[in-house]
Design a protein around this motif. Structure first.
Motif, short mmCIF file in Angstrom:
data_model
loop_
_atom_site.label_atom_id
_atom_site.label_comp_id
_atom_site.label_asym_id
_atom_site.label_seq_id
_atom_site.Cartn_x
_atom_site.Cartn_y
_atom_site.Cartn_z
N LEU A 1 0.86 -1.18 0.00
CA LEU A 1 0.00 0.00 0.00
C LEU A 1 0.89 1.23 0.00
N ALA A 2 0.62 2.18 -0.88
CA ALA A 2 1.44 3.39 -0.96
C ALA A 2 0.62 4.53 -1.55
N THR B 1 -1.73 -1.45 -4.18
CA THR B 1 -2.87 -0.54 -4.01
C THR B 1 -2.35 0.88 -3.85
N SER B 2 -2.59 1.69 -4.88
CA SER B 2 -2.14 3.08 -4.86
C SER B 2 -3.00 3.88 -5.83
N SER C 1 3.01 5.95 -7.29
CA SER C 1 2.18 5.47 -8.38
C SER C 1 2.84 5.79 -9.71
N HIS C 2 3.60 4.84 -10.23
CA HIS C 2 4.27 5.01 -11.52
C HIS C 2 4.14 3.70 -12.29
N PRO C 3 3.93 3.77 -13.61
CA PRO C 3 3.76 2.54 -14.39
C PRO C 3 4.90 1.54 -14.21
N SER C 4 6.14 2.03 -14.11
CA SER C 4 7.27 1.11 -13.95
C SER C 4 7.21 0.39 -12.61
#
Length: 297
Positions: A195-196, A217-218, A201-204
């Motif tokens: 969880l962050a 979960t972000s 939240s980055h695609p990589s």
């Protein structure tokens, strides 16, 4: 009689077997429990070492013990032991929450930079980076990156300069998680879920966690949502996001609040990054012991 904030008899019984023998070659060491209580007093108050009360013995002894046990990994082994003990009875919750927190560094913490250690002219690197100190308008800062289990107990700690980004530290935090089995078998390293907040939240990052088989979960940034919509069907499906699960992420924020009850952590006074990180580890040990002993009471 146990003083306020000192090791209880149960906590001492848990960690005493992990410490070096008091009597070895050469002069006999001062009692370990007295020295650890001295270090805990320093962490609670944030006072200078020289202000250590006489009942804890010479301040140089406590500081030297902190230094020696940092170098030989004793504090890390104690934290590893209390985590393994809790995991062996199924107390560790493998839903990992990650976040960071900036800490203002006292001006005295900048004194460890050696002569000639400044970066080359034109370099973007801060001369304090080696000691996890960053300079900004607000002054010197360090950043604590923390991964905690589902109960908000520290599992992994990384220290960087205050201006460092959050997302690059997510995978290193997970890589530092390694909980031995209380018996045969390899250590456990992979959480069930991470969880962050949006900073991670980055695609990589999402791709890396999918590759590892870890649920993530972000919430997404609005520009990420807009770019996906702009691509139409080529943008793919939006990532799964459950706000009810995400609400559990607050345990990491509560953990930071508990750690910063130790005044020496709320403001960094230690010159060396290694010693400041050790102080965080010692506070983490205290949190694990408090929780573990309550669960077994």
């Amino acid at each position: 009689m146990v003083g306020s904030g000192e090791l209880t008899d149960k906590a001492w019984a848990r960690i005493e077997p992990l410490l070096p023998p008091v009597a070895g070659r050469g002069r006999r060491w001062r009692d370990h429990r007295q020295v650890i209580n001295a270090i805990l007093w320093k962490l609670r108050t944030g006072a200078p070492w020289r202000d250590l009360p006489e009942r804890y013995g010479p301040w140089k002894t406590a500081h030297e013990r902190l230094r020696i046990w940092t170098a030989d990994g004793t504090w890390e082994r104690i934290l590893d032991h209390v985590v393994v003990k809790d995991d062996s009875v199924g107390n560790v919750e493998w839903s990992i929450s990650i976040d960071s927190s900036n800490v203002r560094a006292h001006q005295h913490s900048a004194g460890a930079r050696k002569k000639g250690a400044a970066p080359p002219s034109g370099s973007k690197r801060s001369p304090f980076d080696g000691e996890a100190l960053g300079r900004s308008r607000g002054g010197l800062t360090s950043k604590i990156h923390l991964a905690v289990d589902g109960r908000g107990l520290p599992m992994s700690i990384i220290l960087t300069p205050g201006q460092a980004g959050d997302n690059p530290q997510l995978l290193p935090l997970l890589d530092h998680i390694s909980v031995r089995r209380d018996g045969p078998g390899p250590p456990r390293k992979r959480p069930e879920r991470v969880l962050a907040d949006k900073d991670y939240s980055h695609p990589s990052t999402r791709a890396a966690l999918r590759h590892r088989g870890i649920a993530f979960t972000s919430p997404e940034w609005t520009d990420q949502i807009a770019r996906r919509h702009a691509k139409g069907s080529r943008g793919g499906r939006p990532p799964t996001f459950d706000p009810n699960i995400y609400a559990d992420r607050n345990v990491v924020e509560r953990c930071f609040n508990r750690l910063k009850q130790f005044r020496a952590l709320a403001t960094r006074y230690a010159k060396r990054a290694a010693y400041y990180r050790t102080e965080i580890i010692i506070a983490a040990i205290v949190l694990w012991l408090r929780t573990g002993l309550q669960d077994t009471a």
